[in-house]
Every structure is written in C-alpha cells, then in structure tokens.
Motif scaffolding. Sequence first.
Motif, PDB file in Angstrom:
ATOM      1  N   CYS A 245       0.855  -1.180   0.000  1.00 26.12           N
ATOM      2  CA  CYS A 245       0.000   0.000   0.000  1.00 26.12           C
ATOM      3  C   CYS A 245       0.894   1.234   0.000  1.00 26.12           C
ATOM      4  O   CYS A 245       2.117   1.123  -0.095  1.00 26.12           O
ATOM      5  CB  CYS A 245      -0.915  -0.007   1.233  1.00 26.12           C
ATOM      6  SG  CYS A 245       0.004  -0.004   2.799  1.00 26.12           S
ATOM      7  N   CYS A 246       0.303   2.399   0.101  1.00 26.27           N
ATOM      8  CA  CYS A 246       1.086   3.623   0.206  1.00 26.27           C
ATOM      9  C   CYS A 246       1.511   3.801   1.657  1.00 26.27           C
ATOM     10  O   CYS A 246       0.668   3.914   2.548  1.00 26.27           O
ATOM     11  CB  CYS A 246       0.271   4.827  -0.255  1.00 26.27           C
ATOM     12  SG  CYS A 246       1.215   6.366  -0.266  1.00 26.27           S
ATOM     13  N   ILE A 247       2.811   3.796   1.900  1.00 29.81           N
ATOM     14  CA  ILE A 247       3.331   3.940   3.261  1.00 29.81           C
ATOM     15  C   ILE A 247       4.106   5.244   3.377  1.00 29.81           C
ATOM     16  O   ILE A 247       4.703   5.720   2.414  1.00 29.81           O
ATOM     17  CB  ILE A 247       4.211   2.740   3.667  1.00 29.81           C
ATOM     18  CG1 ILE A 247       5.384   2.552   2.690  1.00 29.81           C
ATOM     19  CG2 ILE A 247       3.373   1.465   3.745  1.00 29.81           C
ATOM     20  CD1 ILE A 247       6.356   1.448   3.098  1.00 29.81           C
ATOM     21  N   ASN A 248       4.107   5.810   4.576  1.00 28.69           N
ATOM     22  CA  ASN A 248       4.733   7.111   4.821  1.00 28.69           C
ATOM     23  C   ASN A 248       6.241   6.999   5.010  1.00 28.69           C
ATOM     24  O   ASN A 248       7.006   7.823   4.516  1.00 28.69           O
ATOM     25  CB  ASN A 248       4.085   7.746   6.046  1.00 28.69           C
ATOM     26  CG  ASN A 248       4.655   9.094   6.404  1.00 28.69           C
ATOM     27  OD1 ASN A 248       5.696   9.186   7.062  1.00 28.69           O
ATOM     28  ND2 ASN A 248       3.985  10.147   5.990  1.00 28.69           N
ATOM     29  N   THR A 249       6.689   6.021   5.752  1.00 24.64           N
ATOM     30  CA  THR A 249       8.087   5.664   6.068  1.00 24.64           C
ATOM     31  C   THR A 249       8.773   6.585   7.071  1.00 24.64           C
ATOM     32  O   THR A 249       9.904   6.313   7.461  1.00 24.64           O
ATOM     33  CB  THR A 249       8.994   5.550   4.815  1.00 24.64           C
ATOM     34  OG1 THR A 249       9.360   6.841   4.335  1.00 24.64           O
ATOM     35  CG2 THR A 249       8.330   4.736   3.700  1.00 24.64           C
ATOM     36  N   GLU A 250       8.103   7.664   7.527  1.00 22.04           N
ATOM     37  CA  GLU A 250       8.742   8.574   8.484  1.00 22.04           C
ATOM     38  C   GLU A 250       7.732   8.977   9.563  1.00 22.04           C
ATOM     39  O   GLU A 250       7.263  10.117   9.600  1.00 22.04           O
ATOM     40  CB  GLU A 250       9.302   9.800   7.771  1.00 22.04           C
ATOM     41  CG  GLU A 250      10.403   9.449   6.789  1.00 22.04           C
ATOM     42  CD  GLU A 250      11.230  10.648   6.386  1.00 22.04           C
ATOM     43  OE1 GLU A 250      12.464  10.531   6.436  1.00 22.04           O
ATOM     44  OE2 GLU A 250      10.653  11.684   6.038  1.00 22.04           O
ATOM     45  N   LEU A 251       7.437   8.029  10.438  1.00 21.95           N
ATOM     46  CA  LEU A 251       6.317   8.196  11.367  1.00 21.95           C
ATOM     47  C   LEU A 251       6.748   8.638  12.755  1.00 21.95           C
ATOM     48  O   LEU A 251       6.485   7.963  13.757  1.00 21.95           O
ATOM     49  CB  LEU A 251       5.528   6.886  11.461  1.00 21.95           C
ATOM     50  CG  LEU A 251       4.841   6.452  10.168  1.00 21.95           C
ATOM     51  CD1 LEU A 251       4.198   5.090  10.334  1.00 21.95           C
ATOM     52  CD2 LEU A 251       3.812   7.470   9.739  1.00 21.95           C
ATOM     53  N   ASN A 252       7.380   9.807  12.864  1.00 23.89           N
ATOM     54  CA  ASN A 252       7.663  10.310  14.208  1.00 23.89           C
ATOM     55  C   ASN A 252       6.427  11.010  14.764  1.00 23.89           C
ATOM     56  O   ASN A 252       5.487  11.329  14.030  1.00 23.89           O
ATOM     57  CB  ASN A 252       8.895  11.224  14.209  1.00 23.89           C
ATOM     58  CG  ASN A 252       8.685  12.508  13.431  1.00 23.89           C
ATOM     59  OD1 ASN A 252       7.837  13.323  13.771  1.00 23.89           O
ATOM     60  ND2 ASN A 252       9.476  12.706  12.382  1.00 23.89           N
ATOM     61  N   SER A 253       6.414  11.258  16.050  1.00 17.72           N
ATOM     62  CA  SER A 253       5.223  11.774  16.733  1.00 17.72           C
ATOM     63  C   SER A 253       4.772  13.122  16.192  1.00 17.72           C
ATOM     64  O   SER A 253       3.578  13.435  16.174  1.00 17.72           O
ATOM     65  CB  SER A 253       5.484  11.880  18.235  1.00 17.72           C
ATOM     66  OG  SER A 253       6.592  12.746  18.490  1.00 17.72           O
ATOM     67  N   GLY A 254       5.712  13.933  15.722  1.00 19.35           N
ATOM     68  CA  GLY A 254       5.381  15.258  15.215  1.00 19.35           C
ATOM     69  C   GLY A 254       4.682  15.248  13.879  1.00 19.35           C
ATOM     70  O   GLY A 254       4.132  16.277  13.458  1.00 19.35           O
ATOM     71  N   ASN A 255       4.663  14.105  13.196  1.00 21.25           N
ATOM     72  CA  ASN A 255       3.966  14.011  11.913  1.00 21.25           C
ATOM     73  C   ASN A 255       2.508  13.609  12.066  1.00 21.25           C
ATOM     74  O   ASN A 255       1.790  13.493  11.073  1.00 21.25           O
ATOM     75  CB  ASN A 255       4.691  13.036  10.984  1.00 21.25           C
ATOM     76  CG  ASN A 255       5.962  13.637  10.415  1.00 21.25           C
ATOM     77  OD1 ASN A 255       6.227  14.825  10.595  1.00 21.25           O
ATOM     78  ND2 ASN A 255       6.759  12.827   9.754  1.00 21.25           N
ATOM     79  N   PHE A 256       2.084  13.377  13.305  1.00 22.67           N
ATOM     80  CA  PHE A 256       0.675  13.134  13.595  1.00 22.67           C
ATOM     81  C   PHE A 256       0.050  14.420  14.141  1.00 22.67           C
ATOM     82  O   PHE A 256       0.694  15.163  14.894  1.00 22.67           O
ATOM     83  CB  PHE A 256       0.510  12.026  14.632  1.00 22.67           C
ATOM     84  CG  PHE A 256       0.804  10.642  14.108  1.00 22.67           C
ATOM     85  CD1 PHE A 256      -0.207   9.850  13.579  1.00 22.67           C
ATOM     86  CD2 PHE A 256       2.092  10.128  14.151  1.00 22.67           C
ATOM     87  CE1 PHE A 256       0.057   8.579  13.096  1.00 22.67           C
ATOM     88  CE2 PHE A 256       2.375   8.859  13.672  1.00 22.67           C
ATOM     89  CZ  PHE A 256       1.352   8.083  13.137  1.00 22.67           C
ATOM     90  N   LEU A 257      -1.191  14.662  13.765  1.00 20.36           N
ATOM     91  CA  LEU A 257      -1.979  15.747  14.349  1.00 20.36           C
ATOM     92  C   LEU A 257      -3.169  15.105  15.044  1.00 20.36           C
ATOM     93  O   LEU A 257      -4.051  14.533  14.389  1.00 20.36           O
ATOM     94  CB  LEU A 257      -2.441  16.725  13.267  1.00 20.36           C
ATOM     95  CG  LEU A 257      -1.348  17.554  12.597  1.00 20.36           C
ATOM     96  CD1 LEU A 257      -1.940  18.422  11.492  1.00 20.36           C
ATOM     97  CD2 LEU A 257      -0.617  18.424  13.619  1.00 20.36           C
ATOM     98  N   ILE A 258      -3.178  15.187  16.359  1.00 20.85           N
ATOM     99  CA  ILE A 258      -4.168  14.485  17.174  1.00 20.85           C
ATOM    100  C   ILE A 258      -5.186  15.466  17.755  1.00 20.85           C
ATOM    101  O   ILE A 258      -4.822  16.520  18.285  1.00 20.85           O
ATOM    102  CB  ILE A 258      -3.479  13.705  18.308  1.00 20.85           C
ATOM    103  CG1 ILE A 258      -2.429  12.735  17.730  1.00 20.85           C
ATOM    104  CG2 ILE A 258      -4.504  12.963  19.158  1.00 20.85           C
ATOM    105  CD1 ILE A 258      -2.978  11.669  16.808  1.00 20.85           C
ATOM    106  N   ASN A 259      -6.469  15.085  17.661  1.00 21.29           N
ATOM    107  CA  ASN A 259      -7.553  15.902  18.212  1.00 21.29           C
ATOM    108  C   ASN A 259      -8.471  15.122  19.149  1.00 21.29           C
ATOM    109  O   ASN A 259      -9.458  15.659  19.635  1.00 21.29           O
ATOM    110  CB  ASN A 259      -8.383  16.495  17.068  1.00 21.29           C
ATOM    111  CG  ASN A 259      -7.590  17.495  16.252  1.00 21.29           C
ATOM    112  OD1 ASN A 259      -7.360  18.610  16.679  1.00 21.29           O
ATOM    113  ND2 ASN A 259      -7.142  17.083  15.064  1.00 21.29           N
TER     114      ASN A 259
END
Length: 335
Positions: free
Chosen positions: A197-211
């Motif tokens: 599938c399409c994967i991001n490959t750079e999943l650090n915490s700052g790349n998430f936006l949580i609400n």
Amino acid sequence: MDRIKGLREYIETESFKEQLGIPRGEKIECRLLAQGEYNINYEFVHPVSKERLILRVNTGSQMHLEDQIGYEYHVLKLLEDSGRTPRALCVDGSKKRVEYGVMVMEFLEGHALDYRREMEYAAQCLADIHSVPVSGDAGLIMPKNPLQAILDECNEMAETYYHSSLGSVQKKRMVERMLKKGQRMLDMVTVYDGYRCCINTELNSGNFLINGKGRDNYLIDWEKPLYGDPAQDLGHFLAPTTTFWKTDVILKQDETDHFIRQYKTYVAGRYDVRGMEERLRLFIPITCLRGITWCAMAWVQYQEPGRLIRNKETFCKMEAYLEDGFLERIETQIM
C-alpha cells in the motif's frame, strides 16, 4: 519569505491566485509556520473562503527526485479518501519562478502524538491509510526488496560520516560494525511479496496531528512515501530511534505488542495482516540503523556552510543519537 528569492512575488501572480480562486486584487499575507530539514511551511488565510492554508516550499529531496513536491502532491491525492491526510490544492514543481517546488494544501489542527496516552489514535489513523487500495502502477516508488533498500540507503548515508574529518574514528567503526550485522541478518530472510500500500516511512510523533476521539486525527509530512509493506511503516513508528526523536520515549515490549493488537483490530479484514509480527522483527532493527546513519550524515551536513535550514534542537538530538551509550543500546536491537 524574503530569504527565498522570488517567493513573495510568485504568490502574487495571477496564475497562482487563479488555481486557488483568489481574485487578482486580493493580497496574500503569509507567516512562517514551521520548517523541517527539507521543507519550509508558511500559513495564510484564503481572502475569500477564509480557509487556513499552508504554502509548502520544498528545498531538497531525500529521495533524489527532481520533482519532489510533485511526488508529495500525487501521494496526497491518492490518499485523499482516507480522510487522514491534508487535501492538496495545487502544486508547481517547475522551479521556473521560484528555485524550489511549491504546493498549497489545507491547514489541519492538532497536536503531536503522545506515546503514553494516544497510541490508539495512531493505530486507527494508520489502519485507515494502509487500507486505501493502491495499485502497483500508481506512480509510487516501489523497492523490490524494501529491507535491503533501507540498508543500502544506510550504507550510502554512512559514507558521508566515514569520509568526514569531523567524525570520531571509534564511532565510525561502531556504525560500520552495526551495518555489517544488519546485512548478515538480511542475508538469512526471503523477500516479502504480500500486500502493499502507500506507506509514509517517516512516522515520528510530530507528523501526527491528534484531536482526540473520532476521525479528526491525521498524518502529515509525506516527504518519503513508497508503495510497500505496511510493516515497514509500523516498524518505523515503533523503533526507538523514532520515538526518541521528538520525545524521550522508548517503548517497552508490552506497549509495542498492545499497539500491534489495536492496529490489527482496526484493519478489520481490510487486508491480510498475517505474519506482521515476524516482519516487524526485521523492520524495527533495520529502521534503527537508518535512524543512526541519517543522524551521522546530517550531523556532518549541518556543519557545512551555506545550509538554508538549521534547527538547533535537531542538531542536539543528532548528537544524542551518536553518543556511545545510545549507539550501544541500538546495537542490541540487531540480531
């Protein structure tokens, strides 16, 4: 904006405004929002719709692409139906009026992921993204052997450190030893040929936006996406070199196991997750090697004259990754 020649004039051109439905006489006021290692993001408000938007300026490519920003735009369009990524509105990778590629996308609210309280939201977000149907001819880069491709990249990045007079001889030997152990580990496994599938490959915490609860949790910064094994994304997300990057967290084994169970639950039959744990036992240590070698390379590059983007906090973190104690801890991750 003035440090990027021609950018202020570019956003006032008729062609740029026309793509966004902005009348010719309306002024666009941008302010610096954030910058990473290869991108600078500005925020502005659409003069008509009042929607908050981001002007993303790409200053370099980790993937050695001529049109890096065009690749990112394409990926965001592929993943738009997931509801977990920013909507991309327009792109210009020509570099004719500005020396860098430019994209406009929607501004999304949210805070960085808290590993101790919000792992479930990340599991939901990644399950939705990984379940988006993407074909092998969708224009994404697809390494035939993802694990070996990562290790090859590690060896390439390490060369910058090896050949620099700034690097410690002891650390150079340690990094070289770790890479050889990683190669011996990969020489014993077969190439995965299952679901991609399409994967991001750079999943650090700052790349998430949580609400919080619901679907208003997002994954941003699609600088290095691939068509690959979702285990590669999960391996990067869980690796200590990732969790420690923006925080001081290193996940315990029971926390890792709990996250994988949650993720598999949220996938809910949308794709075959069998063998995930076995593949993670390969992707996590190889991802650790990528984190170490990237820091070694970037540590040298940060000290070169003429670099456009410099973050003091990032440089300090690189030095922490290259401390003997941290390197020794990472080496224990490699079989």
